[in-house]
Design an enzyme around this catalytic site. Structure first.
Site, short mmCIF file in Angstrom:
data_model
loop_
_atom_site.label_atom_id
_atom_site.label_comp_id
_atom_site.label_asym_id
_atom_site.label_seq_id
_atom_site.Cartn_x
_atom_site.Cartn_y
_atom_site.Cartn_z
N ASP A 226 0.82 -1.22 0.00
CA ASP A 226 0.00 0.00 0.00
C ASP A 226 0.85 1.27 0.00
O ASP A 226 1.80 1.37 0.77
CB ASP A 226 -0.88 0.06 1.26
CG ASP A 226 -1.79 -1.15 1.42
OD1 ASP A 226 -1.39 -2.26 1.02
OD2 ASP A 226 -2.90 -0.98 1.96
N ASP A 255 -4.12 -0.36 -3.35
CA ASP A 255 -4.24 0.74 -2.39
C ASP A 255 -3.19 1.82 -2.66
O ASP A 255 -2.43 2.21 -1.77
CB ASP A 255 -4.20 0.23 -0.94
CG ASP A 255 -5.54 -0.38 -0.52
OD1 ASP A 255 -6.38 -0.63 -1.41
OD2 ASP A 255 -5.74 -0.58 0.69
N ARG A 259 -6.70 8.31 1.75
CA ARG A 259 -6.03 8.64 3.02
C ARG A 259 -4.97 9.72 2.81
O ARG A 259 -5.15 10.84 3.23
CB ARG A 259 -5.41 7.40 3.67
CG ARG A 259 -6.46 6.33 3.96
CD ARG A 259 -6.49 6.03 5.43
NE ARG A 259 -7.52 5.06 5.76
CZ ARG A 259 -8.34 5.19 6.79
NH1 ARG A 259 -8.26 6.24 7.57
NH2 ARG A 259 -9.24 4.27 7.05
N HIS A 336 -3.68 -8.32 -3.16
CA HIS A 336 -3.78 -7.26 -2.16
C HIS A 336 -4.24 -7.78 -0.80
O HIS A 336 -3.64 -7.50 0.23
CB HIS A 336 -4.73 -6.16 -2.63
CG HIS A 336 -4.84 -5.05 -1.63
ND1 HIS A 336 -3.82 -4.15 -1.42
CD2 HIS A 336 -5.82 -4.72 -0.75
CE1 HIS A 336 -4.18 -3.30 -0.46
NE2 HIS A 336 -5.39 -3.62 -0.04
N ARG A 384 -12.52 -6.74 9.86
CA ARG A 384 -12.98 -5.55 9.13
C ARG A 384 -14.48 -5.57 8.89
O ARG A 384 -15.06 -4.56 8.50
CB ARG A 384 -12.30 -5.48 7.77
CG ARG A 384 -10.82 -5.45 7.82
CD ARG A 384 -10.27 -5.58 6.42
NE ARG A 384 -8.84 -5.79 6.44
CZ ARG A 384 -7.95 -4.81 6.31
NH1 ARG A 384 -8.34 -3.58 6.13
NH2 ARG A 384 -6.66 -5.07 6.33
N HIS A 411 -2.26 -4.64 2.42
CA HIS A 411 -3.59 -4.44 3.03
C HIS A 411 -3.58 -4.13 4.52
O HIS A 411 -4.54 -3.60 5.04
CB HIS A 411 -4.44 -5.67 2.73
CG HIS A 411 -5.92 -5.55 2.92
ND1 HIS A 411 -6.63 -4.41 2.63
CD2 HIS A 411 -6.84 -6.45 3.38
CE1 HIS A 411 -7.92 -4.63 2.89
NE2 HIS A 411 -8.07 -5.85 3.35
MN MN Z 1 -6.34 -2.44 1.62
#
Ligand code: MN
Length: 482
Positions: A226, A255, A259, A336, A384, A411
């Site tokens: 990521d 990713d 963010r 991922h 999650r 991830h």
């Molecule tokens: Mn992820």
């Protein structure tokens, strides 16, 4: 069995230590300490609500919802229980559930201005989403955004001072100039941004859902995890390990965006290298290469601000063409998220996934993008709240049945940028150091050299970036709960 007075006191001590760990951004440690408090005294709603918040920080929204629900069961008048659960639902994009919890908070604390404000914001967001749903045309009816764009007819004004692409070919000189332009916090002309994205789309469209990569003997290959919009850390990877080139190929394992507030810079950089060296730059889809995530976690807002509305749709379309997994030299499986809720999945099953869609909520494609490994054997629910967790036995069986040696996935943020699990058969690699300017973690990438393909892990620390904080373009009201 009821807790003794000593137990209660010790539980309180664990809570205080946990609160300190939380304040120091040591969220896993905080969870362990709250868990010890809960073990000694499971009927204190505060412990559950606090642990819920720590789970939220680690993006374990499923566990956060569970803990907050437990706090509510213990004390239905405890507003923080609803508050924490609402915040976790919000982070999952479950706005309607979140709204219900914030209404409950408001009911319990009718005179709390903060609760009133957050409820209002949540109502606004739910309304906005309903409106967007109402006016949105089905993907099939709308057709391809890419097909509707001809960048050739977009004029570049004479006063544009940034780098230019001459004709059809994107050159290394252009890309280098673009990287410098981004460093100065300038963007390139939209015409060139279109050119890069559209060419990438053409390249990705011709690739299978599972891509075989061949590294010749003596050659090497780098896998990154990521990046999450941390452009300056991406440049640092290139400083440490060299720019992508035919002799220095890379795979970025999903990713790329969200963010971090330099996601546009990251994605244009990766796409530009894809155009330059189609055989030396591989890109896999992550769970954040999706509309629902981009809406919440900043990429959509950033794209709208830096490139305009049309690019929001265009990126969403290109992301649907990103391959889902890679196999390097028939040995290393790179994805991922992780593995599946069912046994017996073959590489050919992955290859034949019809991937051109938003990630579904279940099934192979969802699990590739969302799953996590777990220390226990077998399979378990996902922390999650999406896909699942899988144990070392699941990893081993998948590798055996597909004649592979190793799984590399990303991830999850890791303190050292990587973690080796499942008896050495699974490596997590994460390349966003000091994730969200908050987590204090290192970043890592893995270098493989053929023919041995032994993973050589390199870790690195965060570098400074201009003063634009993570989530600067994210949904305003989501930020209120971070
Ligand atoms: Mn992820």
């Amino acid at each position: 069995m009821d807790a003794t007075a000593t137990d209660l006191q010790r539980a309180e001590e664990f809570k205080l230590k946990a609160n300190d760990a939380f304040k120091a951004n040591k969220f896993s440690q905080a969870i362990e300490l709250y868990s010890q408090a809960i073990e000694l005294n499971s009927s204190n709603a505060v412990y559950w609500a606090n642990r819920a918040f720590a789970h939220t920080k680690l993006e374990e929204y499923g566990s956060a919802v569970q803990d907050a629900t437990k706090a509510i069961e213990i004390d239905p008048r405890y507003s923080k229980g609803y508050y924490r659960r609402g915040a976790a639902y919000l982070a999952m994009g479950k706005f309607k559930e979140a709204l219900k919890d914030f209404q409950q908070v408001k009911k319990i604390c009718p005179n709390d201005p903060d609760a009133t404000r957050k409820l209002k914001e949540c109502e606004k967001a739910v309304q906005k989403i309903r409106f967007e749903e109402a006016i949105s045309v089905g993907d099939a009816e709308r057709g391809s955004v890419a097909d509707s764009i001809d960048y050739h007819i977009i004029e570049v004004e004479p006063h544009y001072a940034g780098p230019r692409i001459d004709g059809e070919e994107i050159t290394i000189d252009f890309v280098k100039a673009m990287l410098d332009e981004f460093k100065k916090q300038k963007c390139i002309h939209k015409r060139y941004a279109y050119q890069i994205v559209l060419k990438t789309l053409d390249l990705l469209r011709s690739m299978p859902s599972l891509v075989d990569v061949n590294v010749p003997n003596g050659g090497h290959f780098t896998v990154c995890g990521d990046v999450h919009g941390q452009y300056f850390d991406l440049l640092n990877i290139f400083d440490l390990n060299g720019l992508p080139s035919e002799e220095n190929p890379y795979l970025f394992n999903g990713d790329f965006v969200d963010r971090g507030s330099f996601s546009v810079e990251v994605i244009l950089t990766l796409f530009a290298f894809k155009c330059l060296y189609p055989k030396a730059m591989y890109l896999a889809r992550g769970n954040h290469e999706s509309k629902s995530m981009n809406k919440i976690y900043g990429f959509e807002g950033e794209v709208r601000s830096k490139l305009g509305e049309k690019f929001v749709e265009l990126f969403a379309e290109v992301f649907c063409w990103l391959p889902l997994a890679h196999v390097i030299n028939n040995k290393v499986f790179v994805v991922h998220g992780g593995l599946f809720s069912v046994d017996g999945v073959k590489l050919s099953d992955i290859r034949s996934i019809d991937r051109f869609c938003e990630p579904p909520e279940e099934g192979l494609m969802c699990e590739l993008l969302w799953s996590d490994p777990q220390p226990q054997l077998g399979r378990g629910p996902s922390k999650r709240g999406v896909a699942l967790s899988f144990g070392a036995d699941v990893t081993k069986k998948f590798l055996q049945e597909n004649n592979l040696d190793l799984i590399v996935r990303s991830h999850e943020v890791k303190d050292e940028g990587h973690e080796i699990e499942h008896d050495g058969k699974l490596i997590t690699v994460f390349s966003a150091p000091n994730y969200c300017d908050q987590m204090g973690n290192k970043g890592a990438f893995i270098r493989f050299t053929a023919p041995e393909m032994k993973p050589d892990i390199v870790t690195f620390s965060a570098v400074p970036h201009p003063d634009v904080r993570p989530m600067a373009y994210a949904n305003n009201f989501l930020r209120m709960f971070q």
